[in-house]
Scaffold this motif. Structure first.
Motif, mmCIF file in Angstrom:
data_model
loop_
_atom_site.group_PDB
_atom_site.id
_atom_site.type_symbol
_atom_site.label_atom_id
_atom_site.label_comp_id
_atom_site.label_asym_id
_atom_site.label_seq_id
_atom_site.Cartn_x
_atom_site.Cartn_y
_atom_site.Cartn_z
ATOM 1 N N ARG A 127 0.799 -1.222 0.000
ATOM 2 C CA ARG A 127 0.000 0.000 0.000
ATOM 3 C C ARG A 127 0.832 1.272 0.000
ATOM 4 N N ALA A 128 2.139 1.129 0.131
ATOM 5 C CA ALA A 128 3.062 2.264 0.204
ATOM 6 C C ALA A 128 2.719 3.196 1.362
ATOM 7 N N TRP A 129 2.311 2.624 2.494
ATOM 8 C CA TRP A 129 1.960 3.411 3.671
ATOM 9 C C TRP A 129 3.204 3.689 4.492
ATOM 10 N N SER A 130 3.350 4.912 4.937
ATOM 11 C CA SER A 130 4.415 5.296 5.857
ATOM 12 C C SER A 130 3.984 4.900 7.277
ATOM 13 N N GLY A 131 4.898 5.049 8.213
ATOM 14 C CA GLY A 131 4.551 4.792 9.613
ATOM 15 C C GLY A 131 3.449 5.714 10.096
ATOM 16 N N THR A 132 3.478 6.953 9.629
ATOM 17 C CA THR A 132 2.445 7.920 9.998
ATOM 18 C C THR A 132 1.085 7.490 9.460
ATOM 19 N N GLU A 133 1.067 6.993 8.228
ATOM 20 C CA GLU A 133 -0.192 6.555 7.625
ATOM 21 C C GLU A 133 -0.735 5.316 8.346
ATOM 22 N N VAL A 134 0.145 4.392 8.712
ATOM 23 C CA VAL A 134 -0.286 3.203 9.469
ATOM 24 C C VAL A 134 -0.900 3.647 10.793
ATOM 25 N N ALA A 135 -0.241 4.578 11.470
ATOM 26 C CA ALA A 135 -0.780 5.074 12.744
ATOM 27 C C ALA A 135 -2.147 5.721 12.541
ATOM 28 N N ARG A 136 -2.291 6.523 11.485
ATOM 29 C CA ARG A 136 -3.574 7.186 11.218
ATOM 30 C C ARG A 136 -4.675 6.177 10.927
ATOM 31 N N ARG A 137 -4.354 5.188 10.110
ATOM 32 C CA ARG A 137 -5.373 4.220 9.690
ATOM 33 C C ARG A 137 -5.746 3.229 10.788
ATOM 34 N N THR A 138 -4.820 2.978 11.710
ATOM 35 C CA THR A 138 -5.086 1.983 12.750
ATOM 36 C C THR A 138 -5.550 2.601 14.058
ATOM 37 N N GLY A 139 -5.260 3.894 14.245
ATOM 38 C CA GLY A 139 -5.604 4.535 15.512
ATOM 39 C C GLY A 139 -4.619 4.207 16.624
ATOM 40 N N VAL A 140 -3.472 3.618 16.281
ATOM 41 C CA VAL A 140 -2.431 3.296 17.258
ATOM 42 C C VAL A 140 -1.249 4.213 16.963
ATOM 43 N N SER A 141 -0.747 4.896 17.978
ATOM 44 C CA SER A 141 0.314 5.879 17.760
ATOM 45 C C SER A 141 1.594 5.228 17.245
ATOM 46 N N ARG A 142 2.386 6.039 16.554
ATOM 47 C CA ARG A 142 3.685 5.558 16.040
ATOM 48 C C ARG A 142 4.574 5.111 17.190
ATOM 49 N N GLN A 143 4.521 5.831 18.307
ATOM 50 C CA GLN A 143 5.343 5.477 19.456
ATOM 51 C C GLN A 143 4.987 4.084 19.968
ATOM 52 N N THR A 144 3.700 3.802 20.062
ATOM 53 C CA THR A 144 3.256 2.486 20.530
ATOM 54 C C THR A 144 3.684 1.407 19.544
ATOM 55 N N ILE A 145 3.481 1.650 18.259
ATOM 56 C CA ILE A 145 3.871 0.667 17.245
ATOM 57 C C ILE A 145 5.377 0.420 17.317
ATOM 58 N N ASN A 146 6.160 1.482 17.485
ATOM 59 C CA ASN A 146 7.609 1.315 17.586
ATOM 60 C C ASN A 146 8.004 0.514 18.823
ATOM 61 N N ARG A 147 7.308 0.726 19.938
ATOM 62 C CA ARG A 147 7.576 -0.088 21.144
ATOM 63 C C ARG A 147 7.246 -1.547 20.887
ATOM 64 N N TRP A 148 6.150 -1.796 20.183
ATOM 65 C CA TRP A 148 5.787 -3.187 19.864
ATOM 66 C C TRP A 148 6.867 -3.835 18.993
ATOM 67 N N VAL A 149 7.371 -3.090 18.011
ATOM 68 C CA VAL A 149 8.398 -3.619 17.107
ATOM 69 C C VAL A 149 9.663 -3.977 17.887
ATOM 70 N N ARG A 150 9.998 -3.143 18.878
ATOM 71 C CA ARG A 150 11.201 -3.393 19.677
ATOM 72 C C ARG A 150 10.961 -4.401 20.803
ATOM 73 N N GLY A 151 9.701 -4.747 21.069
ATOM 74 C CA GLY A 151 9.404 -5.611 22.214
ATOM 75 C C GLY A 151 9.639 -4.879 23.516
ATOM 76 N N ASP A 152 9.482 -3.577 23.481
ATOM 77 C CA ASP A 152 9.786 -2.703 24.610
ATOM 78 C C ASP A 152 8.504 -2.312 25.345
ATOM 79 N N TRP A 153 7.906 -3.280 26.030
ATOM 80 C CA TRP A 153 6.709 -2.997 26.812
ATOM 81 C C TRP A 153 6.737 -3.841 28.078
ATOM 82 N N ALA A 154 6.320 -3.218 29.186
ATOM 83 C CA ALA A 154 6.363 -3.882 30.491
ATOM 84 C C ALA A 154 5.138 -4.751 30.716
#
Length: 146
Positions: free
Chosen positions: A27-54
């Motif tokens: 879809r050629a979506w940027s991280g910003t577009e993914v955040a907009r379309r999903t309603g999940v912030s880029r920061q949260t998505i980035n934490r999920w990608v890193r496995g950085d959640w308590a």
């Protein structure tokens, strides 16, 4: 951190990375577009990608992320080790489907319909699903009395 918790983080991070890669590639979506379309912030998505959640991600956010990307949330829940199954009698009866929506769904699974047409249908549905809605008290021009 326990070995099981670490394995769950790795599995979920892998799921999120693949979902993002597919969104970028198809879809050629940027991280910003993914955040907009999903309603999940880029920061949260980035934490999920890193496995950085308590603590575990909120199920609603995971479901929103998946639905915004057109994915089945059950795959994400499985990566997190969650059992989200309900028995058929516990599941609510879905409301009747609009005939136009049924027609679109039939076209999406029809092998005679081109991939380009299916892509167009999905993009139109996504646009309609996530566009901002006007408050009910906003009137069209000419609707005002006078």
């Amino acid at each position: 951190m326990t070995e099981t918790a670490n394995a769950r983080k790795i599995a979920f991070a892998t799921f999120v990375r693949r979902a993002l890669a597919e969104a970028r590639a198809t879809r050629a979506w940027s991280g910003t577009e993914v955040a907009r379309r999903t309603g999940v912030s880029r920061q949260t998505i980035n934490r999920w990608v890193r496995g950085d959640w308590a603590s575990d991600p909120a199920a609603e956010r995971v479901a929103s992320f998946c639905e915004g990307l057109g994915l089945d949330p059950a795959a994400a829940f499985a990566a997190l080790g969650w059992d989200r199954k309900t028995s058929p009698r516990d599941a609510p009866t879905p409301p009747p489907m609009d005939p136009d929506v049924e027609a679109l769904l039939r076209r999406l699974v029809d092998p005679e319909v081109s991939d380009a047409e299916k892509f167009h249908i999905r993009e139109t549905i996504r646009y309609l699903a996530y566009r901002p809605t006007l408050p009910t008290n906003v009137r069209k021009r000419g609707d005002a009395a006078g």
